[in-house]
Design an enzyme around this catalytic site. Structure first.
Site, PDB file in Angstrom:
ATOM      1  N   ASN A  22      -0.671   4.602  -0.346  1.00  0.00           N
ATOM      2  CA  ASN A  22      -1.396   5.826   0.016  1.00  0.00           C
ATOM      3  C   ASN A  22      -2.123   5.723   1.355  1.00  0.00           C
ATOM      4  O   ASN A  22      -2.983   6.539   1.671  1.00  0.00           O
ATOM      5  CB  ASN A  22      -2.374   6.233  -1.097  1.00  0.00           C
ATOM      6  CG  ASN A  22      -3.451   5.186  -1.308  1.00  0.00           C
ATOM      7  OD1 ASN A  22      -3.345   4.078  -0.769  1.00  0.00           O
ATOM      8  ND2 ASN A  22      -4.481   5.521  -2.066  1.00  0.00           N
ATOM      9  N   ASP A  64      -1.713  -1.333  -3.843  1.00  0.00           N
ATOM     10  CA  ASP A  64      -2.030  -0.610  -5.070  1.00  0.00           C
ATOM     11  C   ASP A  64      -0.929  -0.806  -6.121  1.00  0.00           C
ATOM     12  O   ASP A  64       0.122  -1.390  -5.838  1.00  0.00           O
ATOM     13  CB  ASP A  64      -2.276   0.871  -4.768  1.00  0.00           C
ATOM     14  CG  ASP A  64      -1.296   1.430  -3.748  1.00  0.00           C
ATOM     15  OD1 ASP A  64      -0.084   1.295  -3.995  1.00  0.00           O
ATOM     16  OD2 ASP A  64      -1.742   1.961  -2.697  1.00  0.00           O
ATOM     17  N   HIS A  80      -3.697 -17.526  -4.396  1.00  0.00           N
ATOM     18  CA  HIS A  80      -4.572 -16.717  -3.534  1.00  0.00           C
ATOM     19  C   HIS A  80      -5.817 -17.481  -3.090  1.00  0.00           C
ATOM     20  O   HIS A  80      -6.633 -16.928  -2.361  1.00  0.00           O
ATOM     21  CB  HIS A  80      -4.985 -15.456  -4.286  1.00  0.00           C
ATOM     22  CG  HIS A  80      -5.803 -15.775  -5.496  1.00  0.00           C
ATOM     23  ND1 HIS A  80      -5.274 -16.440  -6.588  1.00  0.00           N
ATOM     24  CD2 HIS A  80      -7.105 -15.572  -5.773  1.00  0.00           C
ATOM     25  CE1 HIS A  80      -6.233 -16.631  -7.476  1.00  0.00           C
ATOM     26  NE2 HIS A  80      -7.356 -16.113  -7.012  1.00  0.00           N
ATOM     27  N   ASP A  81      -5.984 -18.718  -3.568  1.00  0.00           N
ATOM     28  CA  ASP A  81      -7.136 -19.536  -3.165  1.00  0.00           C
ATOM     29  C   ASP A  81      -6.734 -20.683  -2.246  1.00  0.00           C
ATOM     30  O   ASP A  81      -7.594 -21.435  -1.783  1.00  0.00           O
ATOM     31  CB  ASP A  81      -7.815 -20.151  -4.402  1.00  0.00           C
ATOM     32  CG  ASP A  81      -8.409 -19.110  -5.322  1.00  0.00           C
ATOM     33  OD1 ASP A  81      -8.850 -18.049  -4.839  1.00  0.00           O
ATOM     34  OD2 ASP A  81      -8.433 -19.361  -6.555  1.00  0.00           O
ATOM     35  N   ASP A 103       0.860  -1.196   0.000  1.00  0.00           N
ATOM     36  CA  ASP A 103       0.000   0.000   0.000  1.00  0.00           C
ATOM     37  C   ASP A 103       0.892   1.241   0.000  1.00  0.00           C
ATOM     38  O   ASP A 103       1.820   1.330   0.794  1.00  0.00           O
ATOM     39  CB  ASP A 103      -0.875  -0.035   1.267  1.00  0.00           C
ATOM     40  CG  ASP A 103      -1.745   1.207   1.420  1.00  0.00           C
ATOM     41  OD1 ASP A 103      -2.057   1.842   0.394  1.00  0.00           O
ATOM     42  OD2 ASP A 103      -2.112   1.523   2.574  1.00  0.00           O
ATOM     43  N   ASP A 151      -4.363   3.738   2.594  1.00  0.00           N
ATOM     44  CA  ASP A 151      -5.775   3.370   2.746  1.00  0.00           C
ATOM     45  C   ASP A 151      -5.933   1.906   3.158  1.00  0.00           C
ATOM     46  O   ASP A 151      -7.044   1.379   3.199  1.00  0.00           O
ATOM     47  CB  ASP A 151      -6.568   3.670   1.465  1.00  0.00           C
ATOM     48  CG  ASP A 151      -6.120   2.828   0.291  1.00  0.00           C
ATOM     49  OD1 ASP A 151      -5.129   2.071   0.438  1.00  0.00           O
ATOM     50  OD2 ASP A 151      -6.755   2.906  -0.774  1.00  0.00           O
ATOM     51  N   ASP A 168      -8.924 -16.984 -15.604  1.00  0.00           N
ATOM     52  CA  ASP A 168      -9.712 -17.453 -14.478  1.00  0.00           C
ATOM     53  C   ASP A 168     -10.774 -18.474 -14.916  1.00  0.00           C
ATOM     54  O   ASP A 168     -11.523 -18.208 -15.866  1.00  0.00           O
ATOM     55  CB  ASP A 168     -10.415 -16.224 -13.868  1.00  0.00           C
ATOM     56  CG  ASP A 168     -11.049 -16.509 -12.528  1.00  0.00           C
ATOM     57  OD1 ASP A 168     -10.296 -16.733 -11.571  1.00  0.00           O
ATOM     58  OD2 ASP A 168     -12.289 -16.479 -12.442  1.00  0.00           O
ATOM     59  N   ASP A 211      -4.719 -11.070 -14.965  1.00  0.00           N
ATOM     60  CA  ASP A 211      -5.781 -12.043 -14.750  1.00  0.00           C
ATOM     61  C   ASP A 211      -6.910 -11.697 -15.709  1.00  0.00           C
ATOM     62  O   ASP A 211      -7.222 -10.523 -15.898  1.00  0.00           O
ATOM     63  CB  ASP A 211      -6.282 -11.947 -13.303  1.00  0.00           C
ATOM     64  CG  ASP A 211      -6.505 -13.296 -12.669  1.00  0.00           C
ATOM     65  OD1 ASP A 211      -7.334 -14.054 -13.211  1.00  0.00           O
ATOM     66  OD2 ASP A 211      -5.882 -13.581 -11.635  1.00  0.00           O
ATOM     67  N   GLU A 250      -6.715 -21.385 -15.786  1.00  0.00           N
ATOM     68  CA  GLU A 250      -7.127 -22.068 -14.555  1.00  0.00           C
ATOM     69  C   GLU A 250      -8.145 -23.115 -14.956  1.00  0.00           C
ATOM     70  O   GLU A 250      -9.152 -22.794 -15.584  1.00  0.00           O
ATOM     71  CB  GLU A 250      -7.728 -21.067 -13.568  1.00  0.00           C
ATOM     72  CG  GLU A 250      -7.892 -21.679 -12.188  1.00  0.00           C
ATOM     73  CD  GLU A 250      -8.849 -20.922 -11.285  1.00  0.00           C
ATOM     74  OE1 GLU A 250      -8.812 -21.144 -10.075  1.00  0.00           O
ATOM     75  OE2 GLU A 250      -9.673 -20.123 -11.792  1.00  0.00           O
TER      76      GLU A 250
HETATM   77  C1  GLC Z   1     -10.984 -18.504  -9.521  1.00  0.00           C
HETATM   78  C2  GLC Z   1     -10.192 -17.514  -8.709  1.00  0.00           C
HETATM   79  C3  GLC Z   1     -10.897 -17.280  -7.424  1.00  0.00           C
HETATM   80  C4  GLC Z   1     -12.250 -16.702  -7.726  1.00  0.00           C
HETATM   81  C5  GLC Z   1     -13.033 -17.584  -8.693  1.00  0.00           C
HETATM   82  C6  GLC Z   1     -14.194 -16.847  -9.275  1.00  0.00           C
HETATM   83  O1  GLC Z   1     -11.041 -19.742  -8.922  1.00  0.00           O
HETATM   84  O2  GLC Z   1      -8.873 -17.960  -8.562  1.00  0.00           O
HETATM   85  O3  GLC Z   1     -10.190 -16.436  -6.564  1.00  0.00           O
HETATM   86  O4  GLC Z   1     -12.983 -16.547  -6.558  1.00  0.00           O
HETATM   87  O5  GLC Z   1     -12.254 -17.999  -9.786  1.00  0.00           O
HETATM   88  O6  GLC Z   1     -13.757 -15.841 -10.152  1.00  0.00           O
HETATM   89 CA    CA Z   2      -3.610   1.836  -1.334  1.00  0.00          CA
END
Ligand code: GLC
Ligand code: CA
Length: 610
Positions: free
Chosen positions: A41, A47, A368-369, A39, A43, A227, A116, A296
């Site tokens: 700024n 970013d 991230h999942d 980050d 918040d 995705d 993405d 994915e």
């Molecule tokens: C993919 C992403 C996940 C998202 C899902 C719906 O699995 O990696 O984070 O919630 O698609 O877009």
């Molecule tokens: Ca920020």
């Protein structure tokens, strides 16, 4: 500079079957979750300027490609995976100018940027969806609209049970159908109700997606991580009816414990998957160079991975498969099981075998999942075991054939959040699943569900990047106007980039070595892969072979001292000296001594040149 130092694998060595070899065949990709990276700024949200400010760190690590989770305009229902404008940046993250600056600064350092691409669905606040609510609009058929089941009155879900077009459940809890009063019909959403599925059957939808992709590539991005791209083609009967719909020739599956049926068998890798991907390749990528595409691919088998990633079929460069991160649970992810190593080996062996002749594999344990791998399959209970197991798991993954993906903070050995209360979580998947399973369907107790979320919830990997030991870990300034959007892991005081950067024994230093090995040794990127001692419950061992070169990879995937299994012991029998040790989690003399004794210490792992 990273990419400029990297020599592409010579064409005499086969990678994915293409000639010349793709530029990415010995590249390493690093995933950034912008919301939690840096980050600037105050918040409390990461970013684009923050990413730009950390490019020197990423260049030092040595990765070649950065994949950014979505930064487009979005109501942030699913942290940006719900896009309301594909051709703008969300003000949370900055502006298009910030994006141009990031691209330019990354390219200066030899780093490529992959965005993405979320086109199975849009946000319900996207202009296309707004327009689609009107049956007379040209966008009327851009989504999966269906009337209520004949004989029922449509309405809010629950008001009229059974009015939904079929029994499908959403991955984020509840029905996969949401009623839209303006249109008087339901729309399909495999994910949240703010993520309506686009109707890829409609050529105008596909045209709009390809135009948008071309716009980004022309702007300078280097490719896309797509995705849930293997959910875009849905199975219907000849008249276009989905399974279980009134009058459909296809039956729905029976409902599960939460009261809904699983759409995946009908939506994953559907009948027009290959056609759509090949069309996209022609319409977007033909005539371009230097790009990367990775899809994915939930529900896609290793065999189909071979077909989709075979360059001869002109679809995608590589896919993320999920069997290896989905099996260590009792049916649902909220009921985790300890790692069954022989099972993991057999899944990985299946992946590797499927790309022996053509096509390519991606390699990942985190994103991230997923929870943090060091907490999931390693041991974060002491500093020593954390560092050792993070290195061992990194070595295990990076020594496979394919393209490794590092998720931000993995290179520091960042751990799960270890939250204990529901109010600490932010992710809609975890929060909805708790409500649905504990409060509505009552299929899991509160204690068991909280334990399940602590072990498998997606917020584990979404806590802020740990840059230093200051109060907010350097993610945001100590005097920032707002606290980080999700708590910083308290262990940032001990686990952080500043502390690891110059420490030759750190997880960071080890990942640097792993990345460099892939760049420098074609056998690591492209050599044949052969599993040893498939049934051994603690040791994961395999060989990599390229011409006369042969590497033995041994990993003790446990926290105890174990015997070398038979096949591995036989290969390690010939006089191994320190000069044979390419990389190891303990030092080279230790690795030599361990192999001579036919054993491995806790989390001991090594690559040996035979
Ligand atoms: C993919 C992403 C996940 C998202 C899902 C719906 O699995 O990696 O984070 O919630 O698609 O877009
Ligand atoms: Ca920020």
């Amino acid at each position: 500079m990273t990419t400029s130092q990297r020599t592409v694998i010579p064409d005499s060595i086969r990678t994915n079957g293409a000639t010349p070899n793709p530029w990415w065949s010995n590249a390493v990709v690093y995933q950034i979750y912008p919301r939690s990276f840096q980050d600037t700024n105050g918040d409390g949200l990461g970013d684009l300027k923050g990413i730009t400010s950390r490019l020197d760190y990423l260049a030092d690590l040595g990765v070649d490609v950065l994949w950014l989770s979505p930064v487009y305009k979005s109501p942030q229902d699913d942290n940006g995976y719900d896009i309301s404008d594909y051709q703008d940046i969300d003000p949370l993250f900055g502006t298009l100018d910030d994006m141009d600056e990031l691209l330019a600064e990354a390219h200066k350092r030899g780093l490529k940027i992959v965005m993405d691409l979320v086109v199975n669905h849009t946000s319900d606040e996207h202009a296309w969806f707004e327009a689609s609510k009107n049956k007379d609009d040209e966008h009327a058929d851009w989504y999966w609209w269906r009337p209520a089941r004949p004989g029922t009155t449509a309405g809010e879900p629950g008001a009229e049970p059974g009015a939904e077009p079929n029994q499908w459940g959403s991955y984020f809890g509840g029905s996969a159908w949401e009623y839209c009063p303006e249109r008087g019909e339901y729309y399909l959403h495999q994910f949240s109700k703010k993520q309506p599925d686009l109707n890829w059957e409609n050529p105008a939808v596909r045209r709009a997606v390809y135009d948008m992709m071309n716009w980004w590539l022309d702007r300078g991005v280097d490719g896309f991580r797509m995705d849930v791209i293997t959910l875009i083609s849905k199975r219907t009967d000849l008249s276009g009816k989905l399974p279980g719909e009134y009058g459909s020739e296809l039956d729905d599956l029976p409902v599960g414990e939460e009261g809904y049926s699983n759409p995946n068998p009908f939506c994953a890798d559907g009948p027009r998957q290959d056609e759509f991907l090949a069309e996209m390749r022609r319409e977007v990528f033909e005539g371009r160079e230097g790009f990367l595409t990775v899809g994915e691919a939930p529900g896609v088998t290793a065999q189909r991975n071979e077909y989709i990633t075979d360059p001869a079929n002109g679809e995608l460069d590589m896919l993320f498969l999920f069997e290896h991160v989905d099996f260590d649970c009792e049916g649902v992810k909220w009921k985790p099981l300890p790692l069954d190593l022989p099972k993991l080996k057999s899944i990985m062996a299946g992946y590797q075998a499927a790309v022996k002749n053509a096509g390519w594999a991606s390699l990942f344990t985190g994103n991230h999942d997923q929870p943090r791998v060091v907490s999931r399959w390693g041991d974060d209970s002491s500093e020593e075991s954390r560092v050792r197991s993070a290195k061992a798991l990194g070595l295990m993954l990076h020594m496979h054939r394919g393209t490794p993906y590092i998720y931000q903070g993995e290179e520091l050995g960042m751990t799960d959040a270890h939250f204990t209360r529901l109010d600490q979580y932010r992710d809609l998947e975890s929060l909805n699943a708790y409500r649905q399973r504990v409060e509505e369907a009552k299929v899991q107790s509160p204690e068991s569900m909280l334990a399940g979320i602590a072990a498998r919830g997606r917020d584990n990997s979404r806590t802020p990047m740990q840059w230093d030991g200051s109060v907010y870990a350097g993610f945001t300034a100590p005097d920032a106007a707002k606290e980080p959007w999700i708590s910083v892991n308290p262990n940032h005081a001990a686990i952080n980039a500043a502390g690891e950067f110059d420490d030759p024994d750190s997880v960071y230093a080890f990942y640097k070595q792993l990345i460099a090995l892939r760049h420098d040794m074609p056998v690591v990127a492209a050599g044949d892969w052969h599993l040893l001692d498939a049934d051994d419950a603690h040791v994961y061992a395999f060989t990599r072979t390229l011409g006369d070169e042969k590497l033995l990879v041994v990993v003790n995937m446990s926290g105890r001292t174990v015997d070398l299994p038979r096949e591995t012991a036989e290969l390690a029998a010939a006089g191994i000296t320190e000069s044979n040790v390419v990389i190891s989690t303990y030092d080279a003399p230790h690795a030599v001594a361990s192999l001579a004794n036919r054993e491995l210490d806790p989390w001991e792992a090594a690559v040996i040149q035979l």
